[in-house]
Design an enzyme around this catalytic site. Structure first.
Site, short mmCIF file in Angstrom:
data_model
loop_
_atom_site.label_atom_id
_atom_site.label_comp_id
_atom_site.label_asym_id
_atom_site.label_seq_id
_atom_site.Cartn_x
_atom_site.Cartn_y
_atom_site.Cartn_z
N THR A 225 48.32 24.37 11.30
CA THR A 225 49.81 24.68 11.70
C THR A 225 50.38 25.45 10.59
O THR A 225 49.85 25.53 9.54
CB THR A 225 50.68 23.58 12.06
OG1 THR A 225 50.62 22.75 10.87
CG2 THR A 225 50.13 22.67 13.20
N LYS A 228 54.43 23.06 8.35
CA LYS A 228 54.28 21.91 7.56
C LYS A 228 54.51 22.44 6.19
O LYS A 228 55.55 23.14 5.64
CB LYS A 228 53.17 21.01 7.62
CG LYS A 228 52.92 20.52 9.20
CD LYS A 228 51.93 19.53 9.35
CE LYS A 228 51.72 19.09 10.70
NZ LYS A 228 51.14 19.73 11.67
N ARG A 234 57.26 26.98 13.68
CA ARG A 234 56.29 26.23 14.33
C ARG A 234 55.06 26.86 15.11
O ARG A 234 55.80 27.73 15.81
CB ARG A 234 57.14 25.29 15.32
CG ARG A 234 56.61 24.06 16.11
CD ARG A 234 57.95 23.31 16.50
NE ARG A 234 58.51 22.51 15.30
CZ ARG A 234 57.96 21.61 14.60
NH1 ARG A 234 57.01 20.99 14.92
NH2 ARG A 234 58.60 21.30 13.50
N1 DSN Z 1 52.69 15.68 14.36
C1 DSN Z 1 52.36 15.95 13.28
C2 DSN Z 1 52.50 15.24 11.87
O1 DSN Z 1 53.81 14.71 11.83
O2 DSN Z 1 51.67 14.78 10.92
C3 DSN Z 1 50.55 16.17 13.29
O3 DSN Z 1 50.46 16.79 14.49
#
Ligand code: DSN
Length: 415
Positions: A225, A228, A234
């Protein structure tokens, strides 16, 4: 911050929600390990007119005219991602991590093929083979687990691969706190004639900032992704070796997606540009330092840390055995005090996913706003006080006030 004047005039309900969320983010301690704060430049890119354009296809080979600027945007995103991770080929179109993983599967697997993936309660991810996920109806996922000391027994994994003869060996996680042996995993895949794939969604920012080793040279396909630790909008992305490029591109479009979200791809390019700067290396290294400090402090207060040690940005804690509180209860009371974390299963959790034994937390977001080990110490103390005084509303209220006061010293968007 974005000027929301037009929104305010036209749609007061959405305006109020957006402003409320900004206040929540500014005044709270965000410790969900997968969250972060994007820069204002990334926010601006998301709000551009690039959202108006249909660009099915890839740069230079689209299905609609008028792609002068969208091609430039997508090429920039690809080139920056290649540079950031040393990738041979990059597809920046996946909408998010789960669609990126599905596209990676579709690009190399046939229905019924076997995949070795990390068990969810041992730190894996839903999309790595949980029965509730659609891919599990198409492919046969075989889970592997961590050992009692939190390590992965790679000899055991190799034996499992030899026995099961999977078409893919899948590495990656969403709650595991230790460094994987990329070389060993890719060698196991090679030995049994499987494709090696890594989902680096959680750690991509730490990899980009060179705080931990890079999996991209070792694996045939790497998904991630962008929102993060990488601190972008996103979204998802697939990086792969040249021989997998055509399959990956076809699986993303037209296989699984239609028109790419060009405003989002522009924001990805901006974030990758930021991650290429020296300051991002400092950020990534600080995330790891903060995580280690957090684990150490929590341990001092008697919290049981799962997986033995932390080598990335994740701390998984067994709150049920160490403090007699369930993951759900801990999540709720901490939220009341302005500290946001998430409930999480621990390996082979005797409790269910809805109210598990653990919580997962990490400092990528608070590190972005400038917090360091000194603040981590204070936060760990608050976490302990909240959990130990969970039915004392007065304590929770007081800590919430202190949380807000600390956050005010570390503004996210400087206003
Ligand atoms: N929802 C994400 C997380 O918090 O790790 C992973 O997809």
């Amino acid at each position: 911050m974005n000027n929301l004047n037009k929104l305010k005039k036209q749609d007061s309900q959405i305006y109020k929600a957006a402003v409320g969320e900004l206040k929540r983010q500014e005044e709270g301690i965000e410790m969900v390990a997968s969250e972060n704060y994007v820069s204002e430049a990334v926010l601006e890119a998301l709000g551009t007119v690039l959202t108006n354009k249909y660009s099915e296809g890839y740069p230079g080979r689209r299905y609609y005219a008028g792609q002068e600027f969208t091609d430039a945007v997508e090429n920039l995103a690809i080139e920056r991602a290649k540079k950031l991770f040393g990738a041979e080929h990059v597809n920046v179109q996946p909408i998010s991590g789960a669609p990126a993983n599905l596209a990676a599967f579709v690009s190399v697997l046939k229905p019924g093929d076997k995949v070795l993936g990390m068990d969810l309660s041992h730190g894996g991810h839903l999309t790595h083979g949980h029965p509730a996920v659609f891919a599990s109806k198409i492919y046969k996922f075989i889970p592997y687990k961590t050992e009692k000391d939190g390590s992965i027994d790679y000899d055991k994994l190799e034996k499992l691969a030899i026995k099961e003869k999977p078409r893919m060996v899948l590495a990656g996680f969403s709650a595991y706190s230790r460094q994987l042996d990329y070389k060993r995993i890719s060698e196991i895949a090679k030995k049994v004639g499987a494709v090696s794939m890594m989902d680096m969604a959680h750690i991509a920012g730490l990899v980009a900032g060179k705080a931990i080793p890079n999996p991209v040279p070792y694996f045939d396909i790497v998904t991630t992704t962008t929102h993060k630790t990488l601190r972008g909008p996103r979204g998802g992305m697939i990086l792969c070796k040249k021989e997998f490029a055509a399959g990956v591109d076809k699986a993303v479009f037209p296989g699984l997606q239609g028109g790419p979200h060009m405003n989002n791809i522009a924001a990805k390019a901006v974030a990758f540009g930021e991650a290429l700067k020296p300051a991002f290396k400092t950020y990534a290294k600080q995330v790891v330092k903060n995580t280690q400090a957090l684990a150490k402090e929590l341990e001092k207060f008697g919290f049981k840390i799962i997986f033995g040690k932390t080598e990335n940005h994740i701390v998984l804690v067994d709150v049920f055995s160490s403090k007699g509180v369930t993951g759900k209860e801990a999540e709720t009371v901490l939220d009341k005090a302005g500290i946001t974390i998430n409930k999480n299963m621990i390996p082979d959790d005797p409790r269910g996913a809805a109210d598990p034994s653990g919580i997962r937390l990490g400092p990528p977001a608070i590190t972005t706003r400038g917090m360091k080990e000194k603040e981590i110490k204070i936060i760990a103390k608050w976490i302990n006080e909240v959990v130990e005084n969970r039915s004392n509303e007065k304590v929770l209220k007081n800590i919430k006030k202190e949380v807000t006061a600390l956050c005010k010293k570390f503004p996210i968007y400087g206003n």
